[in-house]
Design an enzyme around this catalytic site. Structure first.
Site, PDB file in Angstrom:
ATOM      1  CG  ASP A 187      -1.927  -1.090   1.233  1.00 27.79           C
ATOM      2  OD1 ASP A 187      -2.220  -1.614   0.154  1.00 27.79           O
ATOM      3  OD2 ASP A 187      -2.436  -1.416   2.326  1.00 27.79           O
ATOM      4  CE  LYS A 188       0.221   8.564  -0.858  1.00 28.11           C
ATOM      5  NZ  LYS A 188      -0.818   9.617  -0.972  1.00 28.11           N
TER       6      LYS A 188
END
Length: 330
Positions: free
Chosen positions: A145-146
């Site tokens: 995830d970012k």
């Protein structure tokens, strides 16, 4: 309507239906598109109501109205290389292992067309980067995830892509793949060592979230965890080491939230636990605010080299923002 539209969709509201927000009508009808995506289409002038372009997602539409929607062709342009910083842990002719900082998107997508890990890898690796997986995801065999930091491996050619993809598809059940994460959560799970088995699927209520679903629905998801430490007083928080037996989107975040122990700083799956921050010391609350993301770090990555068969294993130090929060918790 633009001639470049990939798909034209339309609907006619039932006569006598009560007026309702346009974006709600669209989200209910076209459930394969998120409400946020539909709102963007409206603002971009790609939605018509009775032949007139509507740019306000909140506009009320009445029964009997005809609504036409254009879903544009996705940008298929190859991402461009950008000479931006990369923390390279290991690199050879076949693959590259990166220590990804929080905040870095892995591959281009709507809203993140540049500045991604892929853009940086293209500049760093040049023509050697594998194209399998699509032009917008060259060499990517797994993702973070970012706002999750830590280790990620990328293939630089077709042989490596195929070999690594097979290991990630098996999730280490019969091979050498190892993935471990450090997660800082609210409360202390019981038992302190255990396994979470709960199927996951896209939420029916919010297409941008993942939800636990009944057995027989969604996709199998298995997370093993162990309490590593109890930072802070009164067992307000716990540091867990999590190992994945499957690799689903948001798996650790959703599983732990489902058990009542969401990650500190998780704005998507931990919002209901914000009041627990009142139990932290002032320095710990400040450190949590400074973290500004979910407290999740991919600390360990191991796999077999796709060409040599050599077992490779890497560890990533806890990043500074995560470490400061642990220190502030005491």
């Amino acid at each position: 309507m633009t001639p470049e539209a990939d798909e034209a969709r339309s609907l006619v509201l039932d006569e006598g239906a009560a007026p309702e927000r346009l974006d709600r009508v669209l989200a209910r009808t076209f459930d394969d598109l998120s409400r946020a995506r539909l709102q963007v289409l409206v603002r971009d002038g790609l939605v018509q109501c009775d032949g007139t372009v509507v740019r306000d997602p909140a506009r009320k539409v009445a029964g009997g109205s005809r609504i036409d929607v254009c879903v544009p062709v996705p940008r298929a342009a190859e991402p461009q290389g950008e000479a931006l910083p990369l923390t390279v842990v290991h690199e050879d002719e076949d693959l590259i292992v990166i220590d990804k900082p929080a905040g870095l998107v892995v591959h281009p997508a709507a809203g993140h067309e540049d500045g991604t890990l892929v853009n940086r890898l293209i500049a760093h690796c040049g023509v050697s980067l594998s194209g399998i997986g699509g032009v917008r995801r060259p060499g990517i065999v797994h993702r973070l995830d970012k706002d999750t930091s830590g280790l990620l491996v990328v293939a630089k050619n077709d042989l490596a892509h195929q070999g690594l993809s097979a290991q990630f598809a098996d999730h280490g059940r019969s091979g050498a793949l190892e993935r471990a994460y450090l997660a800082l959560v609210w409360g202390v799970p019981e038992p302190r060592t255990g396994t979470i088995r709960a199927n996951l699927a896209r939420s029916r209520h919010n297409r941008e979230k993942i939800a636990v679903v009944r057995e027989g629905e969604g996709r199998e998801a298995i997370t093993h965890y162990r309490v590593e430490a109890l930072p802070g007083a009164d067992s307000v928080t716990a540091l867990l080491r999590c190992r994945l037996e499957t690799g689903r989107t948001h798996q650790i975040r959703v599983h732990l939230s489902h058990r009542g122990h969401p990650l500190l700083g998780d704005p998507v799956y931990g919002g209901a636990f914000k009041t627990k921050a009142a139990r932290l010391t002032d320095p710990a609350r400040a450190a949590l605010q400074d973290l500004g993301r979910q407290a999740l770090h991919a600390v360990e990555l191991g796999f077999l080299h796709p060409r040599s068969g050599e077992r490779l294993r890497f560890e990533s130090p806890i990043p500074e923002d995560f470490s400061r929060l642990l220190e502030a918790l005491g």
